[in-house]
Design a protein around this motif. Sequence first.
Motif, PDB file in Angstrom:
ATOM      1  N   VAL A 284      37.019  43.396  28.354  1.00 36.91           N
ATOM      2  CA  VAL A 284      35.701  42.771  28.518  1.00 36.91           C
ATOM      3  C   VAL A 284      34.628  43.649  27.864  1.00 36.91           C
TER       4      VAL A 284
ATOM      5  N   ILE B 209      28.274  39.015  33.899  1.00 34.76           N
ATOM      6  CA  ILE B 209      29.228  38.421  32.947  1.00 34.76           C
ATOM      7  C   ILE B 209      30.625  39.003  33.191  1.00 34.76           C
TER       8      ILE B 209
ATOM      9  N   ARG C 261      32.158  37.544  36.299  1.00 36.42           N
ATOM     10  CA  ARG C 261      32.584  36.138  36.164  1.00 36.42           C
ATOM     11  C   ARG C 261      33.771  35.992  35.203  1.00 36.42           C
ATOM     12  N   SER C 262      33.978  36.980  34.318  1.00 32.46           N
ATOM     13  CA  SER C 262      35.159  36.955  33.451  1.00 32.46           C
ATOM     14  C   SER C 262      36.400  37.455  34.179  1.00 32.46           C
ATOM     15  N   LEU C 263      36.197  38.412  35.104  1.00 32.22           N
ATOM     16  CA  LEU C 263      37.347  39.075  35.736  1.00 32.22           C
ATOM     17  C   LEU C 263      37.732  38.466  37.077  1.00 32.22           C
TER      18      LEU C 263
ATOM     19  N   HIS D 112      42.031  44.864  31.748  1.00 31.91           N
ATOM     20  CA  HIS D 112      41.168  43.693  31.567  1.00 31.91           C
ATOM     21  C   HIS D 112      39.708  44.102  31.438  1.00 31.91           C
TER      22      HIS D 112
ATOM     23  N   PRO E 174      37.971  35.054  38.187  1.00 35.01           N
ATOM     24  CA  PRO E 174      38.677  33.790  38.440  1.00 35.01           C
ATOM     25  C   PRO E 174      40.166  33.915  38.761  1.00 35.01           C
ATOM     26  N   ASP E 175      40.874  34.868  38.157  1.00 36.21           N
ATOM     27  CA  ASP E 175      42.312  34.966  38.415  1.00 36.21           C
ATOM     28  C   ASP E 175      42.550  35.816  39.654  1.00 36.21           C
TER      29      ASP E 175
END
Lengths: 363, 94
Positions: free
Chosen positions: B81, B28, B31-33, B77, B35-36
């Motif tokens: 999370v 998780i 996949r949260s960190l 970041h 994309p950018d």
Amino acid sequence: MEHLLSDPGRQSDTLQLEASQAFNQLAAMTVVIGFEGSANKIGIGIIRDGEVLSNPRRTYITPPGQGFMPSDTARHHRAVILTVLKEALEQAELKPADIDCVAYTKGPGMGAPLVTVAIVARTVAQLWGKPLLGVNHCIGHIEMGRLITKANNPTVLYVSGGNTQVISYLERRYRIFGETIDIAVGNCLDRFARVIKISNDPSPGYNIEQMAKKGTRYVELPYTVKGMDVSFSGILSFIEEAANKMLRSGQCTAEDLCFSLQETVFAMLVETTERAMAHCGSQEVLIVGGVGCNLRLQEMMGVMCKERGAKLYATDERFCIDNGAMIAQAGWEMFRTNQVTELEDSWITQRYRTDEVEVTWRD
Amino acid sequence: MATERNLETSKLEFFLDVPFPSSHEATIALRSLDPDKEPRRGGISKHLSVSGSTLSVRWSADEARILRVSVSSFLDHLSLVVETMEVFGPPVDL
């Protein structure tokens, strides 16, 4: 009597039918949570089929004379976002399991605050096992305005600290008929406020609006409409240069300057909006975005609309100013037409034009 | 955690391992960190991977200043999370 005795079976059938209808209705309801944080506001709102269940928000307010910088704004959002999320769920009296989709602002806006908010949206979407949906911020404003005012197919004036656009819907796109060629109208107002040290609490624009009411003398400023487009940077330079000199020499008051600036820039916006209406044969205007809650702008637009026999729609600061519900509402429309954003495609983007989005939810 | 100068590429490298309670949570976080992406011509690259319940991040940069900015923003970041997981977790089973 005999009739009643033969009835119980039918009665329970009817009840069962009603119960299943109610269940279907409930099951068909779509709940979307929206995360917004593209500028100095962080907001999280929950929408259930057109009903705003909650919409808490916080604003990062800087001292007079100072604007908000991306990294400080992101730090502000990080510090409060989980509290705002708790509030949104509590006020809506919902559990994460009740939510169908997690919408967040994909852009446009400031990079650092956008990423902060997107990261929390991605994380809760995964924790709760819900689909994610990236929303264009401008589309959020338009859809929230349409929901609240019930305007059907308006010419939209979108005015805020970061955006100035005249928009009309045509064939599955919100098309930009006119826009600023340099800075946004709200940015012009904010930066003027900094020059003469007007407070940023609750917002520079609000304080300019209040001071303008006491202005009596009109100071002539450059009026810059170029076809369908407008320009504000020249006006800002002019007033930045002239303001303190004129104030020192007593030629005018700060209130006069606020008044003159508002009259000039709002007249430019009304002119281009009217031209777009004439072009499209539109009889409705919807004002959205943070500057849209300025009552003087609404009044001037109202005069123009009255002359044309058109109708003006506007909302108040709860929905004009950036908020989470607007992202939830645009997300709701998108989700209902089966759109979702895969995690690997959920990157944020500082530039994201209104007309890039295919409007799948309108005819 | 380690920084070193790669002698072959002459790039600065930084490695970070973050333990999570489970591989589900580590995934998780990834996949949260992920994309950018880093700016394309920013002189820095970052690669995330999960092995077991550990999230591993590897940076490679031309300049120390750029590396420091990227690592420090990543840590901000990452802690967001982790905080989000503490408040709104654990993840539901699908």
